[in-house]
Design a protein around this motif. Structure first.
Motif, PDB file in Angstrom:
ATOM      1  N   ALA A   1       0.687  -1.238   0.441  1.00 40.74           N
ATOM      2  CA  ALA A   1       0.053  -0.494  -0.362  1.00 40.74           C
ATOM      3  C   ALA A   1       0.714   1.030   0.277  1.00 40.74           C
ATOM      4  O   ALA A   1      -0.040   2.716  -0.437  1.00 40.74           O
ATOM      5  CB  ALA A   1      -0.739  -0.236   0.921  1.00 40.74           C
ATOM      6  N   ASP A   2       2.039   0.690   0.021  1.00 37.45           N
ATOM      7  CA  ASP A   2       2.707   2.388  -0.042  1.00 37.45           C
ATOM      8  C   ASP A   2       3.841   2.016  -1.189  1.00 37.45           C
ATOM      9  O   ASP A   2       5.550   2.422  -0.696  1.00 37.45           O
ATOM     10  CB  ASP A   2       3.497   2.692   1.699  1.00 37.45           C
TER      11      ASP A   2
ATOM     12  N   GLU B   1      -4.460   3.943  -4.316  1.00 37.04           N
ATOM     13  CA  GLU B   1      -4.120   2.478  -3.295  1.00 37.04           C
ATOM     14  C   GLU B   1      -2.894   2.014  -2.713  1.00 37.04           C
ATOM     15  O   GLU B   1      -2.802   1.609  -2.149  1.00 37.04           O
ATOM     16  CB  GLU B   1      -5.202   1.951  -3.364  1.00 37.04           C
TER      17      GLU B   1
ATOM     18  N   GLY C   1      -0.427   4.610  -2.879  1.00 39.01           N
ATOM     19  CA  GLY C   1       0.385   5.895  -2.680  1.00 39.01           C
ATOM     20  C   GLY C   1       0.627   6.620  -3.334  1.00 39.01           C
ATOM     21  O   GLY C   1       1.793   6.938  -3.409  1.00 39.01           O
TER      22      GLY C   1
ATOM     23  N   THR D   1      -7.860  -5.073   6.107  1.00 42.95           N
ATOM     24  CA  THR D   1      -9.000  -3.485   6.072  1.00 42.95           C
ATOM     25  C   THR D   1      -7.882  -3.006   4.800  1.00 42.95           C
ATOM     26  O   THR D   1      -8.472  -1.700   5.469  1.00 42.95           O
ATOM     27  CB  THR D   1      -8.752  -3.282   7.712  1.00 42.95           C
ATOM     28  N   SER D   2      -6.368  -3.171   4.499  1.00 38.12           N
ATOM     29  CA  SER D   2      -6.394  -2.321   3.111  1.00 38.12           C
ATOM     30  C   SER D   2      -5.800  -2.660   2.108  1.00 38.12           C
ATOM     31  O   SER D   2      -6.194  -4.356   1.833  1.00 38.12           O
ATOM     32  CB  SER D   2      -4.641  -2.972   3.967  1.00 38.12           C
TER      33      SER D   2
ATOM     34  N   GLN E   1      -3.356  -3.702   0.111  1.00 35.73           N
ATOM     35  CA  GLN E   1      -2.319  -5.020   0.131  1.00 35.73           C
ATOM     36  C   GLN E   1      -2.733  -6.436   0.247  1.00 35.73           C
ATOM     37  O   GLN E   1      -1.908  -6.961   0.266  1.00 35.73           O
ATOM     38  CB  GLN E   1      -1.055  -4.299   0.388  1.00 35.73           C
TER      39      GLN E   1
ATOM     40  N   ALA F   1      -0.326  -6.577  12.522  1.00 38.00           N
ATOM     41  CA  ALA F   1      -1.491  -5.757  11.354  1.00 38.00           C
ATOM     42  C   ALA F   1      -2.553  -6.434  10.685  1.00 38.00           C
ATOM     43  O   ALA F   1      -4.005  -6.089  10.427  1.00 38.00           O
ATOM     44  CB  ALA F   1      -0.933  -4.573  10.234  1.00 38.00           C
TER      45      ALA F   1
ATOM     46  N   GLU G   1      -5.029  -8.043  13.464  1.00 37.27           N
ATOM     47  CA  GLU G   1      -6.019  -7.255  13.492  1.00 37.27           C
ATOM     48  C   GLU G   1      -6.929  -6.919  12.690  1.00 37.27           C
ATOM     49  O   GLU G   1      -8.379  -6.674  13.112  1.00 37.27           O
ATOM     50  CB  GLU G   1      -5.349  -5.684  14.176  1.00 37.27           C
TER      51      GLU G   1
ATOM     52  N   ARG H   1     -12.010   0.801  -1.674  1.00 36.95           N
ATOM     53  CA  ARG H   1     -11.065   1.109  -0.171  1.00 36.95           C
ATOM     54  C   ARG H   1     -12.231  -0.462   0.705  1.00 36.95           C
ATOM     55  O   ARG H   1     -13.183  -0.031   0.909  1.00 36.95           O
ATOM     56  CB  ARG H   1     -11.452   2.492   0.843  1.00 36.95           C
TER      57      ARG H   1
ATOM     58  N   PHE I   1     -11.129  -0.112   4.139  1.00 35.86           N
ATOM     59  CA  PHE I   1     -10.932   0.379   5.235  1.00 35.86           C
ATOM     60  C   PHE I   1     -11.635   0.019   5.914  1.00 35.86           C
ATOM     61  O   PHE I   1     -13.103  -0.479   5.930  1.00 35.86           O
ATOM     62  CB  PHE I   1     -10.335   1.805   4.975  1.00 35.86           C
ATOM     63  N   GLU I   2     -10.993   0.063   7.792  1.00 36.77           N
ATOM     64  CA  GLU I   2     -12.767  -0.077   8.748  1.00 36.77           C
ATOM     65  C   GLU I   2     -13.643   0.648   8.160  1.00 36.77           C
ATOM     66  O   GLU I   2     -13.102   1.939   8.088  1.00 36.77           O
ATOM     67  CB  GLU I   2     -11.544  -0.296   9.260  1.00 36.77           C
ATOM     68  N   GLY I   3     -14.716   0.558   8.664  1.00 37.84           N
ATOM     69  CA  GLY I   3     -15.661   1.520   8.430  1.00 37.84           C
ATOM     70  C   GLY I   3     -16.087   1.659   7.155  1.00 37.84           C
ATOM     71  O   GLY I   3     -17.068   2.905   7.298  1.00 37.84           O
ATOM     72  N   ARG I   4     -16.046   1.758   6.215  1.00 36.23           N
ATOM     73  CA  ARG I   4     -15.946   2.514   4.863  1.00 36.23           C
ATOM     74  C   ARG I   4     -17.247   2.385   4.791  1.00 36.23           C
ATOM     75  O   ARG I   4     -18.022   3.262   4.241  1.00 36.23           O
ATOM     76  CB  ARG I   4     -14.851   1.922   3.813  1.00 36.23           C
TER      77      ARG I   4
ATOM     78  N   PRO J   1     -20.228   1.497   9.707  1.00 38.02           N
ATOM     79  CA  PRO J   1     -19.112   1.471  11.320  1.00 38.02           C
ATOM     80  C   PRO J   1     -19.621  -0.294  11.215  1.00 38.02           C
ATOM     81  O   PRO J   1     -20.272  -0.728  11.643  1.00 38.02           O
ATOM     82  CB  PRO J   1     -19.627   1.646  12.414  1.00 38.02           C
TER      83      PRO J   1
END
Ligand code: SF4
Lengths: 206, 468
Positions: B194-195, B226, B228, B293-294, B296, B319, B322, B431, B433-436, B439
């Motif tokens: 992701a980077d 996404e 970077g 949640t990413s 990547q 990560a 989680e 994305r 992402f969490e909660g995108r 919630p």
């Protein structure tokens, strides 16, 4: 913009990589909550349990770090969306400086626009700063970030140099307003557009 | 002058003032506003005593906050009404062309730019939205920016930028059946992280890109951010020129001829140098699905859910753990077969006509699994009309999908369209992402075909098994 010269305060480590701007501020808060009042919405998805009570495991809920001003972060901090309220939310929570191995490019730019200092340092250096940032009970030690001398002073007195682009450093030290600076050379924009209109007329024939 | 890249050519032709250390003041050819930022930016501009310098080079569309409910107007999503009213009033006051909610031309900023012909090779395009990299699919230099920069562009028609490094990504070969541009770009992100593109302008090249229609190129460029990369671009060619010919805002007559000659000069010269170069053999890519949640955190649909102990380092392992917790997934199990609650087909990544055709081809003659909420949200009024003209809405409806009104909808869940905590969705968005999507909502990114396949199966499934 508020100038940034020197800052002393607690540093909180959140070394997770790829912290995105949706984590820094959710879209509802970004739409409905004005700049200046975003503090309670920063890190919303991690900070609260589903019943909105504080998540005791989240580091910024611990007494030692509640008033942190410096964030020690992981790679690609602030990736994702362009939302500048992500910076404002950190600001409203009390942060003035974020130190990470790398940043999302748009977030990085947004920091300078809002008076927040983003510092890039190698990951291992940040891990050792995080060691120095450890709390004793409810108290965490103070760090100093000096933008004039470009150095971070750890509680032990150990100094870590850093480097910020000169243009950005100057703007932060002075608290400059970009638009004023640009409009001072408005004639050059006019000249550019006049010449460009000849070269690429279709761009302007709208 | 030595050999230059597409990016360098466009960058240097827009420099108004060199400021040293790679910084420059650049001219902005097109600025796009949307409903989420138009009102607040224009009000702040006015309050600070500035005016819009070039309203004619600015355009606005409502997308993030509009409801996608059939029959919608600005009051349908009550939480967005003030924003939409302010959007209409402030753009009018500033003399900026702004589409109304149900007007022809309305749609997601990164869908309407290309389809209107507003996005052209060599244009420097900015928008207060990170997916402005999408416009690079037509060889424009597009990038996102924050609110302060939006206001600066409004006041000056310029922007300060530091020249990024350059990366070229070569997609070579022919992709297998059922493998789409979305799969290629997700696969790349899985490879480089992701980077992987931070600080870089990316050019996509190679035989797979040259063979790809413009809509697929837009999908590829859309996901640049996404990993970077603020900028993602594809060199102009006949595919791009044919796409642009005759579009509403494309150059006309003598302007077209001059523009075309200019566009042809923009391709990357042989021997141009890049700071990084990556090559992907697209024949090796299978349909992709994210598990975390990413972006990547992505695997092939035939793979097992990864074990956190396989993380590259301690931080990565944490990560991963989680992410698996949040996603409610068990390491080691095949990802295929994971039951889902919802499917969302839409967003600036995958809501164009070709995307809807790919999804409809899978949905045709099948039924959405009972209990699954499946939505199709076309990216724009034009896409919606074109899809309806060929009967795609009928295919979707018959299969049990909802056919909704154009906008960002459940990609960002800022318009009242959102899922419930704990629900699992396959989405064609960008994305996870969490909660995108609300919630506690769990999002798996995939192609339109994979999303449609999941909708009719009620679970994540390899779409290739449903294609004959
Ligand atoms: S569709 Fe999603 S990613 Fe695209 S502009 Fe809208 S909210 Fe952003």
């Amino acid at each position: 913009m508020e100038p940034f010269v020197r800052l002393t305060g607690v540093a909180a480590p959140i070394l997770t990589g790829n912290v995105n701007t949706d984590v820094l501020v959710r879209v509802e808060a970004m739409i409905n909550v004005p700049k200046g009042k975003l503090g309670p919405y920063c890190f919303e998805v991690w900070r609260y349990l589903p019943d909105r009570s504080d998540n005791p495991d989240f580091i910024l809920n611990q007494p030692a770090y509640r008033n942190a001003k410096i964030l020690l972060a992981g790679v690609n901090f602030g990736c994702g969306s362009s939302r500048e309220p992500a910076v404002w939310a950190l600001w409203d929570m009390g942060f003035r400086c974020v130190i990470a191995p790398s940043f999302g490019d748009i977030f990085f730019n947004n920091c300078f626009q809002s008076g927040m200092l983003p510092i890039v340092l190698p990951a291992d250096v940040i891990v050792s700063l995080a060691e120095d940032a450890k709390a004793f009970g409810d108290v965490a030690p103070d760090f100093t970030v000096d933008l004039e001398r470009q150095v971070i002073i750890a509680p032990s007195g150990r100094q870590t140099p850093f480097k910020v682009d000169e243009l950005k450093r100057h703007a932060l030290l002075e608290g400059l307003d970009d638009i004023g600076v640009t409009l001072a050379i408005a004639q050059r924009i006019t000249d550019f557009q006049t010449a460009d209109r000849n070269a690429r007329p279709w761009v302007y024939n709208v | 002058m030595g050999a230059s890249s597409l990016f360098e050519k466009i960058w240097s032709s827009h420099v108004i003032n060199e400021l040293g250390d790679g910084f420059a003041l650049l001219h902005v050819d097109r600025h796009i506003l949307h409903d989420l930022n138009a009102m607040k930016s224009l009000v702040e501009l006015r309050e600070r005593g500035y005016a819009v310098r070039n309203p004619e080079l600015t355009i606005a569309t409502p997308d993030h906050g509009v409801s996608s409910l059939p029959g919608r107007d600005i009051n349908t999503n009550a939480a967005g009404t003030a924003l939409l009213r302010g959007y209409l009033e402030e753009t009018k006051r500033a003399g900026i062309r702004a589409f109304d909610v149900n007007e022809d031309g309305q749609g997601i900023v990164h869908v309407i730019g290309p389809e209107l012909g507003l996005t052209q090779p060599g244009h420097l395009i900015v928008c207060g939205d990170s997916h402005t990299c999408t416009h690079g699919g037509l060889a424009a230099l597009g990038f996102g920016m924050g609110r302060s920069e939006v206001i600066h562009v409004l006041a000056t028609q310029t922007i300060y930028q530091k020249k990024p490094k350059q990366m070229r990504i070569n997609f070579e070969g022919v992709a297998g059946h059922g493998v789409t541009p979305k799969d290629l770009i997700l696969y790349l992100i899985g490879q480089i992280g992701a980077d992987g593109g931070n600080g870089h302008a990316v050019e996509y090249a190679g035989s797979a890109i040259r063979a790809m229609p413009v809509e697929g190129r837009l999908t590829i460029c859309n996901l640049s951010i996404e990993f970077g990369a603020k900028v993602g671009m594809i060199g102009p060619d006949d595919v791009a020129y044919q796409y642009l010919a005759g579009r509403q805002m494309s150059p006309k007559g003598a302007d077209w001829d001059r523009a075309l000659a200019y566009w042809k000069s923009l391709t990357t010269d042989d021997g141009a140098s890049f700071d990084h170069e990556v090559s992907i053999d697209v024949a090796k890519v299978a349909p992709q699905i994210t598990w975390g949640t990413s972006p990547q955190q992505v695997i092939s649909v035939e793979d097992a859910i990864p074990d956190p102990s396989s993380g590259a380092n301690a931080a990565d392992t944490t990560a991963m753990r989680e992410a698996l917790d949040y996603m409610g997934l068990t390491p080691g199990r095949p990802i295929a077969g994971t039951a889902i609650d919802a499917v969302f087909i839409g967003s600036c990544t995958n809501s164009r006509l070709s995307d809807l055709r790919e999804a409809a081809a899978v949905a045709r003659g099948r039924k959405v699994k009972e209990g699954v909420q499946a939505w199709v949200v076309p990216g724009s009024q034009q896409v919606k009309q074109a899809a309806e003209a060929e009967g795609l809405h009928g295919v979707f409806r018959q299969a049990g999908f909802e056919w909704r009104e154009p906008g960002c909808s459940m990609c960002l869940a800022a318009n009242g369209d959102l899922l419930a905590r704990g629900q699992r969705a396959v989405s064609t968005t960008n994305r996870n992402f969490e909660g995108r999507q609300g919630p506690g909502v769990r999002t798996h990114l995939a192609s339109p075909a994979m999303a449609a396949a999941a909708a009719v199966s009620g679970a994540i499934v390899d779409v290739r098994k449903m294609m004959v």
